[in-house]
Every structure is written in structure tokens, then in C-alpha cells.
Scaffold this active site. Structure first.
Site, PDB file in Angstrom:
ATOM      1  CB  CYS A   3      -0.980  -0.023   1.167  1.00 17.55           C
ATOM      2  SG  CYS A   3      -0.235   0.069   2.818  1.00 17.55           S
ATOM      3  NE  ARG A   9      -4.452   1.485   1.894  1.00 19.48           N
ATOM      4  CZ  ARG A   9      -4.297   2.215   0.811  1.00 19.48           C
ATOM      5  NH1 ARG A   9      -5.174   2.117  -0.171  1.00 19.48           N
ATOM      6  NH2 ARG A   9      -3.275   3.045   0.693  1.00 19.48           N
ATOM      7  CG  ASP A 113      -5.114   5.722   2.726  1.00 15.32           C
ATOM      8  OD1 ASP A 113      -5.130   5.214   3.859  1.00 15.32           O
ATOM      9  OD2 ASP A 113      -4.259   6.538   2.349  1.00 15.32           O
TER      10      ASP A 113
HETATM   11  P1  4NP Z   1      -1.781   2.823   4.166  1.00 16.38           P
HETATM   12  O1  4NP Z   1      -2.360   4.204   4.749  1.00 16.38           O
HETATM   13  O2  4NP Z   1      -1.264   3.142   2.767  1.00 16.38           O
HETATM   14  O3  4NP Z   1      -2.962   1.925   4.142  1.00 16.38           O
HETATM   15  O4  4NP Z   1      -0.690   2.383   5.112  1.00 16.38           O
HETATM   16  C1  4NP Z   1      -1.573   5.361   4.822  1.00 16.38           C
HETATM   17  C2  4NP Z   1      -0.806   5.589   5.942  1.00 16.38           C
HETATM   18  C3  4NP Z   1      -0.027   6.730   6.019  1.00 16.38           C
HETATM   19  C4  4NP Z   1      -0.016   7.634   4.986  1.00 16.38           C
HETATM   20  C5  4NP Z   1      -0.765   7.388   3.857  1.00 16.38           C
HETATM   21  C6  4NP Z   1      -1.542   6.246   3.779  1.00 16.38           C
HETATM   22  N1  4NP Z   1       0.768   8.813   5.082  1.00 16.38           N
HETATM   23  O5  4NP Z   1       0.691   9.634   4.165  1.00 16.38           O
HETATM   24  O6  4NP Z   1       1.529   8.974   6.052  1.00 16.38           O
END
Ligand code: 4NP
Length: 141
Positions: A3, A9, A113
Site C-alpha cells: 500500500c 492496509r 485508504d
Molecule cells: P496505508 O495508509 O497506505 O494503508 O498504510 C496510509 C498511511 C499513512 C499515509 C498514507 C496512507 N501517510 O501519508 O503517512
């Protein structure tokens, strides 16, 4: 399992897929990574850890890392959560064979997300579980 941040995720996807593979006695090694590097070295987001714990899966020991080109050699399959992950990972593929390993976990749909919405963690777990079940079914039928 890939992800953007590797804290929400894909840690869930790693935990769920490994749990299901172990249940089926499949000798699969599942790992996860993020296309972005902001959270490298951290554990998963507490909301993901809590959601997984509530479903009997411990993801608390996972450590965030960034996806790298070496992963195309290390792994047979690379599942991404959304279309941005898909284009980011495909842009790193060294050749056609590597690119062929990369697929959306849900086939044609995205795992959204949940980072900015606390209420999305349970539905995101369900979506990921659904995708992992489909992979297990394909492999065992
Ligand atoms: P993930 O969610 O891609 O599902 O881990 C996110 C976690 C952090 C960030 C973006 C998406 N961030 O920009 O820090």
C-alpha cells in the site's frame, strides 16, 4: 502486499494472508511494504493493530518498510491495494516478467485508504479478507 504507507492496509493484508495460508498448511511467506517511506521502522497504525486483534490476528510485531526493486525477485506475487499503488509499483518493474507479478488484491476494485477515517478500518479488514480468501480458494481448488 503493498500500500502507500505500510501502516494501515498492507500490514492487515500481510497478517490476514499469512493467517489463512498457515491455516491451510500452505508454505507461503507473506510480507508487506509501502510505496512511500514516511513510516519506515514504525509498527502498524494502532487502529489496524486493534482491528486485527479483534479478529484474532496479531500484526503488532510487523515493522514498516519501503517497497524496493529487489522485491520483484524476492516474491512470486505482488498484490497492491489501489490503482496508485499499482502504477507506482509498475513504474519500478525492471521487465515484463516482473510487471506480470503485480495485481490489485481485489482484482479490479480498490481497497480504500482508511488513514483519515477511523470508521473505515473494519470495512477495510473485510475487503482485504475477501481478497485473501479468493487467493486461497484459487490456490487450493
Ligand atoms: P496505508 O495508509 O497506505 O494503508 O498504510 C496510509 C498511511 C499513512 C499515509 C498514507 C496512507 N501517510 O501519508 O503517512
Amino acid at each position: 502486499m503493498v500500500c502507500l504507507g505500510n501502516i494501515c492496509r498492507s500490514p492487515l493484508a500481510e497478517g490476514i494472508m499469512q493467517h489463512m495460508a498457515d491455516e491451510q498448511d500452505l508454505d507461503w511467506q507473506i510480507d508487506s511494504a509501502g510505496t512511500g517511506g514516511w513510516h519506515v521502522g514504525e509498527g502498524p497504525d494502532k487502529r489496524s493493530t486493534r482491528t486485527a486483534h479483534g479478529r484474532g490476528i496479531d500484526i503488532s510485531k510487523q515493522v514498516c518498510r519501503q517497497f524496493s526493486k529487489a522485491d520483484f525477485e524476492e516474491f512470486d506475487h505482488i498484490f497492491v491495494m489501489d490503482k496508485m499503488n499499482l502504477s507506482d509499483v509498475l513504474a519500478m518493474a525492471p521487465n515484463e516478467e516482473a510487471a506480470k507479478k503485480v495485481k490489485l488484491l481485489l482484482g479490479d476494485k480498490e481497497v480504500p485508504d482508511p488513514y483519515y477515517d477511523n470508521n473505515q478500518f473494519e470495512p477495510v479488514f473485510d475487503l482485504i479478507e475477501h481478497g485473501c480468501k479468493a487467493i486461497i480458494n484459487r490456490a487450493t481448488s
